[in-house]
Design a protein around this motif. Structure first.
Motif, PDB file in Angstrom:
ATOM      1  N   TRP A  44      -1.020   6.322   8.783  1.00 48.32           N
ATOM      2  CA  TRP A  44      -1.737   7.295   9.637  1.00 48.32           C
ATOM      3  C   TRP A  44      -1.698   6.857  11.089  1.00 48.32           C
ATOM      4  CZ3 TRP A  44      -4.291  11.901  10.120  1.00 48.32           C
ATOM      5  CH2 TRP A  44      -5.199  12.020  11.177  1.00 48.32           C
ATOM      6  N   ALA A 101       0.831  -1.194   0.000  1.00 50.02           N
ATOM      7  CA  ALA A 101       0.000   0.000   0.000  1.00 50.02           C
ATOM      8  C   ALA A 101       0.868   1.248   0.000  1.00 50.02           C
ATOM      9  CB  ALA A 101      -0.917   0.004   1.230  1.00 50.02           C
ATOM     10  N   GLY A 102       0.287   2.359  -0.436  1.00 48.24           N
ATOM     11  CA  GLY A 102       1.012   3.626  -0.472  1.00 48.24           C
ATOM     12  C   GLY A 102       1.502   4.031   0.906  1.00 48.24           C
ATOM     13  N   ASP A 140      -1.179   5.467   3.907  1.00 48.97           N
ATOM     14  CA  ASP A 140      -2.426   4.732   3.993  1.00 48.97           C
ATOM     15  C   ASP A 140      -2.888   4.724   5.451  1.00 48.97           C
ATOM     16  OD1 ASP A 140      -0.645   3.032   5.161  1.00 48.97           O
ATOM     17  OD2 ASP A 140      -0.875   1.406   3.711  1.00 48.97           O
ATOM     18  N   VAL A 141      -3.895   3.898   5.755  1.00 43.03           N
ATOM     19  CA  VAL A 141      -4.429   3.867   7.113  1.00 43.03           C
ATOM     20  C   VAL A 141      -3.358   3.444   8.113  1.00 43.03           C
ATOM     21  CG1 VAL A 141      -6.094   2.707   8.620  1.00 43.03           C
ATOM     22  CG2 VAL A 141      -6.782   3.445   6.336  1.00 43.03           C
ATOM     23  N   ARG A 142      -2.552   2.478   7.724  1.00 42.82           N
ATOM     24  CA  ARG A 142      -1.523   1.998   8.643  1.00 42.82           C
ATOM     25  C   ARG A 142      -0.500   3.087   8.964  1.00 42.82           C
ATOM     26  NH1 ARG A 142       0.670  -3.033   5.671  1.00 42.82           N
ATOM     27  NH2 ARG A 142      -0.196  -1.992   3.856  1.00 42.82           N
TER      28      ARG A 142
END
Length: 449
Positions: free
Chosen positions: A10, A2-3, A6-8
């Motif tokens: 954040w 993932a970019g 991403d949520v992680r």
């Protein structure tokens, strides 16, 4: 993969910022506590009143309670989840800081017990949440980001202390009250930031699984939360494994040196009266430790793909060398009686403020070398059981930190440094043994692939 944002990512950044605020308050408090309480005790004595609170004893209680509550922290995290656990732990830190607004012996020691309980929960939740938001490729990077943000707390808190403690022999009530009101507010902001954490996505990855080096697919973070009894059983099972016993030697060393840089060294510098404005420099000591910690987090974590290409052991070896250099210079620069009380003595050289600050920087750099690599190896080797593994890390670290605080005001500086030197070698060898084992596994896995 993932970019980057991403949520992680954040979650890692937001958790790091939350801990930065909370530990701006707590880490600075732990550094100045023995010195602040010396002033409180002298003020009470001048009024023919009794105050029996002692900073070293208080911190010893914190880490003693922290030690044994780590056995139950995985169960707590298993029931309430890592985010709620970190929030609950943060509230305990806030209560401890508030106790300094009106120091009383019984409230000081009660708050020390409360924060010990909260510390086990917040750090077990943190390790679990970091692992949930990381995979094999991002664990070192995320550990470094978190570590660098966390250690920014040493910069901000100690700069504030540097401004608020303008070379005073004793800390007056007004100064102490102002400092701890600000620290309480800052800790509260950190707790509020934890409410912004988001639920991490499920991560599925193929990794090396069992102790023979075979391969099997698993989804370590997609499993359901273990029950409290299962979490406790897992903790006991992991604690008895050979790898965890060897790693515990390194955990133990980080506990002893945590005691030294977070409580003993700053107080020792402040008590060395031949250093000009020694009381004011205690803030700069904390800043210098923080600079070392942050640079280490950046170098060994965020840029971990470059610095870790030869493994974790060269970075731990660097930490050992850096700490040995610091211990030698401290031995030469700071009088032996300084951890116990104010002194006009000199050591083997005339006490020098610049050498004192260089040593503080080296203590922080070496500490980050050890801790970032411990986070990395635990997240990699124990991704299935991250909460119990991180709890055992904190159990051993806090046990030895408690021991260190209880002897810190009883034995002279040279003997404290000798203990650190011996354990630095023991801890490094324990880490090397486990790291080399995982290196062999990785080579075997690549050959299979």
């Amino acid at each position: 993969m993932a970019g980057f944002f991403d949520v992680r990512m954040w979650n890692v950044i937001m958790m790091g910022m939350a801990f930065m605020f909370m530990f701006t308050a707590f880490q600075t408090t732990s550094i100045i506590e023995p010195y602040v309480l010396q002033g409180v005790k002298e003020k009470y004595q001048a009024r023919n009143e009794t105050f029996a609170g002692d900073g070293y004893v208080s911190l010893g209680i914190v880490y003693a309670v922290f030690t044994f509550s780590n056995w139950f922290a995985p169960s707590f995290v298993g029931i309430f989840g890592p985010r709620s656990s970190m929030i609950a732990g943060g509230v305990c830190y806030l209560l401890f800081i508030l106790s300094f607004l009106k120091p009383m012996t019984w409230t000081l020691y009660l708050a020390s017990v409360i924060i010990g309980l909260g510390a086990s929960v917040i750090w077990t939740g943190q390790g679990n949440f970091l692992t949930l938001n990381s995979d094999t490729d991002t664990m070192s990077r995320n550990s470094g980001i978190f570590w660098a943000l966390l250690q920014c707390s040493l910069l901000f808190g100690n700069l504030f202390v540097f401004i608020m403690f303008p070379g005073k022999q004793n800390i007056d009530d007004h100064t102490r009250t102002t400092v701890f009101i600000v620290f309480s507010a800052v800790c509260g902001i950190g707790i509020l930031l934890l409410f912004l954490l988001r639920k991490p996505p499920l991560i599925a990855e193929k990794v090396l699984h069992d102790i023979e080096g075979k391969t099997s697919p698993r989804t370590p973070h997609a499993t359901s939360k273990p029950g409290p009894l299962a979490a406790l059983k897992t903790s006991f099972r992991l604690f008895m494994t050979k790898d965890m016993i060897l790693l515990s030697l390194c955990f133990a060393y980080t506990g002893l040196e945590l005691t030294f840089f977070s409580g003993v060294y700053g107080t020792s510098v402040a008590n060395t009266l031949k250093i000009p404005s020694a009381q004011k420099i205690i803030g700069l000591v904390g800043v210098s430790i923080g600079v070392g910690e942050i640079l280490g987090g950046l170098a060994f974590g965020i840029f971990g793909k470059k610095t870790n290409k030869f493994g974790r052991d060269p970075i731990v070896l660097l930490g050992l060398v850096v700490h040995l250099a610091a211990f030698l210079m401290i031995f030469l620069n700071i009088p032996s009686h300084a951890p116990i009380g104010k002194t006009l003595d000199k050591a083997y050289i005339k006490p020098n403020q610049y050498i004192a600050l260089i040593c503080a920087f080296l203590l922080g750099l070496g500490d980050s070398s050890f801790n970032t690599q411990i986070y990395s190896i635990l997240g990699f080797a124990y991704s299935d059981d991250s909460a119990p593994a991180f709890a055992l890390f904190k159990f051993t670290q806090s046990l030895f930190a408690a021991v260190g605080f209880f002897y810190s005001n009883r034995i002279q500086l040279q003997w404290q440094l000798l203990i650190l030197v011996i354990w630095s070698f023991i801890g490094t060898l324990g880490f090397f043994t486990v790291e080399w084992k995982h290196k062999k596994r990785a080579v075997g896995y690549q050959r299979i692939q």
